[in-house]
Design a protein around this motif. Sequence first.
Motif, PDB file in Angstrom:
ATOM      1  N   ALA A 131       0.823  -1.210   0.000  1.00 61.46           N
ATOM      2  CA  ALA A 131       0.000   0.000   0.000  1.00 61.46           C
ATOM      3  C   ALA A 131       0.854   1.255   0.000  1.00 61.46           C
ATOM      4  O   ALA A 131       0.554   2.235  -0.697  1.00 61.46           O
ATOM      5  CB  ALA A 131      -0.939  -0.012   1.206  1.00 61.46           C
ATOM      6  N   CYS A 132       1.944   1.219   0.770  1.00 66.10           N
ATOM      7  CA  CYS A 132       2.846   2.371   0.812  1.00 66.10           C
ATOM      8  C   CYS A 132       3.555   2.559  -0.529  1.00 66.10           C
ATOM      9  O   CYS A 132       3.752   3.693  -0.986  1.00 66.10           O
ATOM     10  CB  CYS A 132       3.856   2.208   1.933  1.00 66.10           C
ATOM     11  N   ASP A 133       3.936   1.459  -1.162  1.00 63.94           N
ATOM     12  CA  ASP A 133       4.578   1.538  -2.470  1.00 63.94           C
ATOM     13  C   ASP A 133       3.630   2.138  -3.501  1.00 63.94           C
ATOM     14  O   ASP A 133       4.028   2.966  -4.332  1.00 63.94           O
ATOM     15  CB  ASP A 133       5.031   0.153  -2.929  1.00 63.94           C
ATOM     16  N   ALA A 134       2.376   1.721  -3.453  1.00 65.56           N
ATOM     17  CA  ALA A 134       1.391   2.234  -4.410  1.00 65.56           C
ATOM     18  C   ALA A 134       1.173   3.733  -4.201  1.00 65.56           C
ATOM     19  O   ALA A 134       1.065   4.498  -5.168  1.00 65.56           O
ATOM     20  CB  ALA A 134       0.070   1.474  -4.262  1.00 65.56           C
ATOM     21  N   ALA A 135       1.111   4.152  -2.938  1.00 64.20           N
ATOM     22  CA  ALA A 135       0.924   5.569  -2.661  1.00 64.20           C
ATOM     23  C   ALA A 135       2.152   6.373  -3.071  1.00 64.20           C
ATOM     24  O   ALA A 135       2.034   7.480  -3.617  1.00 64.20           O
ATOM     25  CB  ALA A 135       0.633   5.769  -1.174  1.00 64.20           C
ATOM     26  N   ALA A 136       3.346   5.817  -2.827  1.00 60.85           N
ATOM     27  CA  ALA A 136       4.580   6.531  -3.172  1.00 60.85           C
ATOM     28  C   ALA A 136       4.715   6.725  -4.669  1.00 60.85           C
ATOM     29  O   ALA A 136       5.291   7.725  -5.135  1.00 60.85           O
ATOM     30  CB  ALA A 136       5.784   5.766  -2.626  1.00 60.85           C
ATOM     31  N   ALA A 137       4.186   5.791  -5.455  1.00 61.89           N
ATOM     32  CA  ALA A 137       4.294   5.878  -6.910  1.00 61.89           C
ATOM     33  C   ALA A 137       3.550   7.091  -7.463  1.00 61.89           C
ATOM     34  O   ALA A 137       3.814   7.523  -8.592  1.00 61.89           O
ATOM     35  CB  ALA A 137       3.759   4.600  -7.543  1.00 61.89           C
ATOM     36  N   LEU A 138       2.652   7.644  -6.689  1.00 59.33           N
ATOM     37  CA  LEU A 138       1.861   8.788  -7.130  1.00 59.33           C
ATOM     38  C   LEU A 138       2.470  10.114  -6.713  1.00 59.33           C
ATOM     39  O   LEU A 138       1.930  11.172  -7.037  1.00 59.33           O
ATOM     40  CB  LEU A 138       0.434   8.678  -6.568  1.00 59.33           C
ATOM     41  N   ARG A 139       3.607  10.068  -6.000  1.00 64.96           N
ATOM     42  CA  ARG A 139       4.213  11.293  -5.489  1.00 64.96           C
ATOM     43  C   ARG A 139       5.583  11.529  -6.122  1.00 64.96           C
ATOM     44  O   ARG A 139       6.161  10.617  -6.710  1.00 64.96           O
ATOM     45  CB  ARG A 139       4.355  11.197  -3.961  1.00 64.96           C
ATOM     46  N   PRO A 140       6.129  12.728  -5.981  1.00 62.28           N
ATOM     47  CA  PRO A 140       7.457  13.015  -6.534  1.00 62.28           C
ATOM     48  C   PRO A 140       8.510  12.074  -5.965  1.00 62.28           C
ATOM     49  O   PRO A 140       8.432  11.651  -4.808  1.00 62.28           O
ATOM     50  CB  PRO A 140       7.711  14.461  -6.098  1.00 62.28           C
ATOM     51  N   GLU A 141       9.515  11.762  -6.784  1.00 63.43           N
ATOM     52  CA  GLU A 141      10.545  10.806  -6.386  1.00 63.43           C
ATOM     53  C   GLU A 141      11.288  11.245  -5.134  1.00 63.43           C
ATOM     54  O   GLU A 141      11.698  10.414  -4.313  1.00 63.43           O
ATOM     55  CB  GLU A 141      11.530  10.605  -7.534  1.00 63.43           C
ATOM     56  N   GLN A 142      11.451  12.553  -4.934  1.00 62.56           N
ATOM     57  CA  GLN A 142      12.199  13.031  -3.778  1.00 62.56           C
ATOM     58  C   GLN A 142      11.460  12.784  -2.456  1.00 62.56           C
ATOM     59  O   GLN A 142      12.027  12.959  -1.386  1.00 62.56           O
ATOM     60  CB  GLN A 142      12.529  14.525  -3.910  1.00 62.56           C
ATOM     61  N   GLU A 143      10.205  12.366  -2.533  1.00 68.09           N
ATOM     62  CA  GLU A 143       9.449  12.054  -1.330  1.00 68.09           C
ATOM     63  C   GLU A 143       9.395  10.548  -1.074  1.00 68.09           C
ATOM     64  O   GLU A 143       8.615  10.083  -0.232  1.00 68.09           O
ATOM     65  CB  GLU A 143       8.028  12.605  -1.427  1.00 68.09           C
ATOM     66  N   ALA A 144      10.220   9.778  -1.730  1.00 65.24           N
ATOM     67  CA  ALA A 144      10.156   8.316  -1.618  1.00 65.24           C
ATOM     68  C   ALA A 144      10.429   7.827  -0.208  1.00 65.24           C
ATOM     69  O   ALA A 144      10.014   6.729   0.166  1.00 65.24           O
ATOM     70  CB  ALA A 144      11.148   7.677  -2.587  1.00 65.24           C
ATOM     71  N   TRP A 145      11.134   8.627   0.601  1.00 59.52           N
ATOM     72  CA  TRP A 145      11.465   8.219   1.964  1.00 59.52           C
ATOM     73  C   TRP A 145      10.332   8.512   2.948  1.00 59.52           C
ATOM     74  O   TRP A 145      10.415   8.167   4.130  1.00 59.52           O
ATOM     75  CB  TRP A 145      12.736   8.909   2.439  1.00 59.52           C
ATOM     76  N   LEU A 146       9.247   9.099   2.472  1.00 58.09           N
ATOM     77  CA  LEU A 146       8.111   9.461   3.321  1.00 58.09           C
ATOM     78  C   LEU A 146       6.945   8.496   3.141  1.00 58.09           C
ATOM     79  O   LEU A 146       6.730   7.953   2.055  1.00 58.09           O
ATOM     80  CB  LEU A 146       7.617  10.873   2.991  1.00 58.09           C
TER      81      LEU A 146
END
Length: 228
Positions: free
Chosen positions: A115-130
């Motif tokens: 679920a976190c991976d799916a949500a991260a895919a929708l955000r800027p790459e620089q926010e991957a650690w969030l």
Amino acid sequence: MMATFVLVHGSWLGGWAWERVAPRLRESGHTVMCPSLAPAGPRVGLRTHIAEIVALIDRHALTDVTLVGHSYGGMVITGAGYERPQHIRQLVYLDAFFPSPGQSAFDLQPVLRDACDAAAALRPEQEAWLIHPFGFETMGLAAADLEWVTARARPLSRATHEEPLPEPASGHPHPPATYIRFGDSPFFADTANTALRRGARLLTIEGAAHMAPISDHERVGAVLGRTI
């Protein structure tokens, strides 16, 4: 019997999540501390949060502590239990992770990683650690409480859920555990059974949803008072 409770919140929350539980415990004469874990940062992980709880115990010279963790807080209190077992009366898990050394939250719930991976895919790459807050609408909150929690919730660092629980730091026995299952929460039903098999005392609050410290605080406070 009076006790010292240290209440550790779950993902995206803060010490404010105990605003309804803490007064009930204090009215019964208990000492209650509700720390807020470090907010998101590139170097903030599970070990950071464990160290914060250990530092709180040391700073206040706490002994005979009932250390309570809700949800992700179960990861934190387990690590603190390994670090300061001689200062802790018991660990109390509220619908929480119940890890062994070497396990991360994502290891224990791979569906959460997905679920976190799916949500991260929708955000800027620089926010991957969030990891941004999500899913509160599935946790049994009334509309007003959902609005209150959503307004206060903050992102957390992905490392909090990726870092494995460290190995025990001392030769002291790990403190005894009580696991409190919330009967209407689907998230940790299997975990409660695991805790029971590993020797924890198991209690259940029937009809309680995952966010019961907010939505069902009277019963949560009452059960915590009975654990000591």
